[in-house]
Design a protein around this motif. Structure first.
Motif, PDB file in Angstrom:
ATOM      1  N   GLU A  30     -73.141   8.295  -5.606  1.00  0.00           N
ATOM      2  CA  GLU A  30     -74.536   8.662  -5.830  1.00  0.00           C
ATOM      3  C   GLU A  30     -74.635  10.104  -6.328  1.00  0.00           C
ATOM      4  O   GLU A  30     -75.419  10.424  -7.216  1.00  0.00           O
ATOM      5  N   LEU A  31     -73.834  10.994  -5.748  1.00  0.00           N
ATOM      6  CA  LEU A  31     -73.827  12.388  -6.183  1.00  0.00           C
ATOM      7  C   LEU A  31     -73.317  12.507  -7.616  1.00  0.00           C
ATOM      8  O   LEU A  31     -73.772  13.366  -8.382  1.00  0.00           O
ATOM      9  N   ALA A  32     -72.360  11.658  -7.972  1.00  0.00           N
ATOM     10  CA  ALA A  32     -71.767  11.723  -9.314  1.00  0.00           C
ATOM     11  C   ALA A  32     -72.802  11.459 -10.404  1.00  0.00           C
ATOM     12  O   ALA A  32     -72.668  11.963 -11.526  1.00  0.00           O
ATOM     13  N   LYS A  33     -73.842  10.688 -10.087  1.00  0.00           N
ATOM     14  CA  LYS A  33     -74.882  10.418 -11.082  1.00  0.00           C
ATOM     15  C   LYS A  33     -75.624  11.696 -11.468  1.00  0.00           C
ATOM     16  O   LYS A  33     -76.034  11.860 -12.620  1.00  0.00           O
ATOM     17  N   ILE A  34     -75.779  12.605 -10.497  1.00  0.00           N
ATOM     18  CA  ILE A  34     -76.465  13.864 -10.766  1.00  0.00           C
ATOM     19  C   ILE A  34     -75.530  14.849 -11.447  1.00  0.00           C
ATOM     20  O   ILE A  34     -75.880  15.477 -12.450  1.00  0.00           O
ATOM     21  N   THR A  35     -74.326  15.002 -10.910  1.00  0.00           N
ATOM     22  CA  THR A  35     -73.393  15.988 -11.459  1.00  0.00           C
ATOM     23  C   THR A  35     -72.965  15.616 -12.875  1.00  0.00           C
ATOM     24  O   THR A  35     -72.682  16.505 -13.690  1.00  0.00           O
ATOM     25  N   LEU A  36     -72.916  14.323 -13.187  1.00  0.00           N
ATOM     26  CA  LEU A  36     -72.585  13.902 -14.551  1.00  0.00           C
ATOM     27  C   LEU A  36     -73.625  14.419 -15.536  1.00  0.00           C
ATOM     28  O   LEU A  36     -73.286  14.919 -16.616  1.00  0.00           O
ATOM     29  N   VAL A  37     -74.888  14.307 -15.165  1.00  0.00           N
ATOM     30  CA  VAL A  37     -75.971  14.812 -16.023  1.00  0.00           C
ATOM     31  C   VAL A  37     -75.832  16.314 -16.224  1.00  0.00           C
ATOM     32  O   VAL A  37     -75.941  16.813 -17.358  1.00  0.00           O
ATOM     33  N   LEU A  38     -75.562  17.062 -15.149  1.00  0.00           N
ATOM     34  CA  LEU A  38     -75.423  18.503 -15.250  1.00  0.00           C
ATOM     35  C   LEU A  38     -74.240  18.894 -16.136  1.00  0.00           C
ATOM     36  O   LEU A  38     -74.353  19.785 -16.989  1.00  0.00           O
ATOM     37  N   ALA A  39     -73.099  18.218 -15.943  1.00  0.00           N
ATOM     38  CA  ALA A  39     -71.896  18.559 -16.706  1.00  0.00           C
ATOM     39  C   ALA A  39     -72.071  18.241 -18.193  1.00  0.00           C
ATOM     40  O   ALA A  39     -71.711  19.053 -19.057  1.00  0.00           O
ATOM     41  N   LEU A  40     -72.606  17.070 -18.504  1.00  0.00           N
ATOM     42  CA  LEU A  40     -72.810  16.715 -19.905  1.00  0.00           C
ATOM     43  C   LEU A  40     -73.843  17.631 -20.558  1.00  0.00           C
ATOM     44  O   LEU A  40     -73.694  18.029 -21.724  1.00  0.00           O
ATOM     45  N   ALA A  41     -74.888  17.972 -19.815  1.00  0.00           N
ATOM     46  CA  ALA A  41     -75.922  18.865 -20.351  1.00  0.00           C
ATOM     47  C   ALA A  41     -75.335  20.232 -20.670  1.00  0.00           C
ATOM     48  O   ALA A  41     -75.633  20.828 -21.714  1.00  0.00           O
TER      49      ALA A  41
END
Length: 383
Positions: free
Chosen positions: A120-131
């Motif tokens: 669940e956390l990975a869904k947020i951190t993925l957005v931050l990293a790609l952004a």
């Protein structure tokens, strides 16, 4: 209307941030969570235990966390985006090594106080990293094929780890959110078509690696009545419950399928079905209308941001919420196979609730600090 403010100035005080907070979005999140708590109260037969009281407590903790994150300068998330995604990937590896097994899957880390689901956390951190990655690229650089290798790794490393749990639903959302964010960043559509064609071509190979229960879900999706008392039971009971709800529903705590315990997983994956049975088509449309307003707020925040990172973060979080809603509704109505995706803010679940509130907090931070702008090519000193 938004006030035009240079939020990078030192005079951007806590009081001013609170005044600039998007209280409309805060109200919607609170209202939807309240509806979820009421449904959990009904699911327990008119009792706050065991689900409603815990969900209310989690929302309270998440609400405080949401407001705290909203006050954080968006440049802090830009600075630590890669580190946060690295931590999420590390936790996914920990799950594989010593994660807790539940319902046939190894998805949780037992922290004593609560069980953490790193996917669940990975869904947020993925957005931050790609952004962050695409924030540092020019439009011309985005068009180069080799430049796309790092973001693809950011997506498919956690996707692969999540598939090992196994958790096909979350892996699907990670892939869809990652692909959507790349598209928002300017990646040409034809490159996605190549990946889609390659993915479709690989389906026979993927089928061989799927678990038996996952194959069974596909068979059940194609023909739910082939095993009405086994694999097809959940979706058939869900459809019966929706049908019995009709236009206005059977009334609060009066749903026959849910109260007589025919409806499975009514507090988690199938809570939207409980809503449909008790409040009918009108009730489901009302809740979907609230979610639509949340999505409108999210995309409006993305469009109002001056910085590429902020736009991508707000857009990615909003798309993440959309896929949660779409897949859950499509799942419980039989449009797609059952993949175990909860309804955000409504379904019972600790990590899902907290991560949704964290994501909303970051979205609110983008709204407050929408005037902040960091150059596309930047150093750590500019943060």
């Amino acid at each position: 209307m938004y006030r035009h403010i240079d939020s990078s100035e030192p005079t951007f005080s806590l009081g001013l941030k609170l005044r600039l907070l998007n209280w409309g979005l805060v109200f919607l999140v609170t209202l939807i969570s309240g509806i979820g708590a009421a449904l959990l109260y009904s699911a327990a037969g008119g009792n706050l235990q065991p689900w409603a009281i815990r969900q209310i407590t989690r929302f309270g903790i998440g609400f405080v966390l949401m407001l705290m994150l909203a006050m954080v300068d968006i440049r802090v998330f830009l600075r630590y985006a890669y580190i946060l995604h690295g931590i999420a990937i590390f936790l996914l590896v920990v799950v594989e090594v010593k994660g807790k097994i539940g319902m046939g899957a190894q998805r949780w880390i037992d922290l004593g106080v609560f069980q953490l689901q790193p996917s669940e956390l990975a869904k947020i951190t993925l957005v931050l990293a790609l952004a962050r990655y695409f924030h540092g690229l020019t439009y011309e650089q985005v068009g180069k094929p080799l430049v796309l290798l790092p973001p693809l790794a950011m997506i498919f490393i956690p996707v692969g780890l999540v598939l090992l749990q196994p958790n096909l639903g979350t892996a699907t959302i990670l892939t869809l959110v990652g692909g959507s964010l790349m598209l928002m960043s300017g990646v040409r559509l034809w490159k996605f078509l190549i990946i889609i064609v390659a993915g479709v071509s690989a389906l026979p190979v993927l089928w061989e690696f799927m678990h038996d229960y996952q194959k069974q879900r596909v068979y059940t999706f194609l023909d739910p009545e082939r095993d009405p008392l086994g694999a097809g039971y959940n979706i058939m009971q869900s459809k019966i419950a929706f049908g019995s709800g009709g236009l206005i529903g059977q009334g609060f705590m009066n749903g026959s399928q849910s109260q007589l315990r025919f409806l499975p997983e009514k507090e988690t994956d199938f809570i939207f079905t409980l809503l449909g049975e008790e409040f009918g088509l009108i009730g489901t449309l009302f809740v979907l209308g609230l979610f639509l307003l949340v999505l409108i707020y999210g995309f409006a925040i993305a469009l109002s941001a001056r910085m590429q990172f902020s736009r991508l973060v707000a857009g990615g979080i909003t798309i993440n919420i959309f896929f949660y809603i779409f897949i859950n509704v499509a799942m419980v109505t039989g449009i797609i196979p059952v993949v175990g995706i909860p309804m955000p803010l409504v379904s019972y679940g600790g990590t899902a609730m907290l991560t949704t509130m964290i994501a909303t907090g970051i979205l609110l931070s983008v709204s407050i600090h929408r005037e902040v702008k960091v150059p596309r090519v930047f150093s750590s000193d500019s943060l």
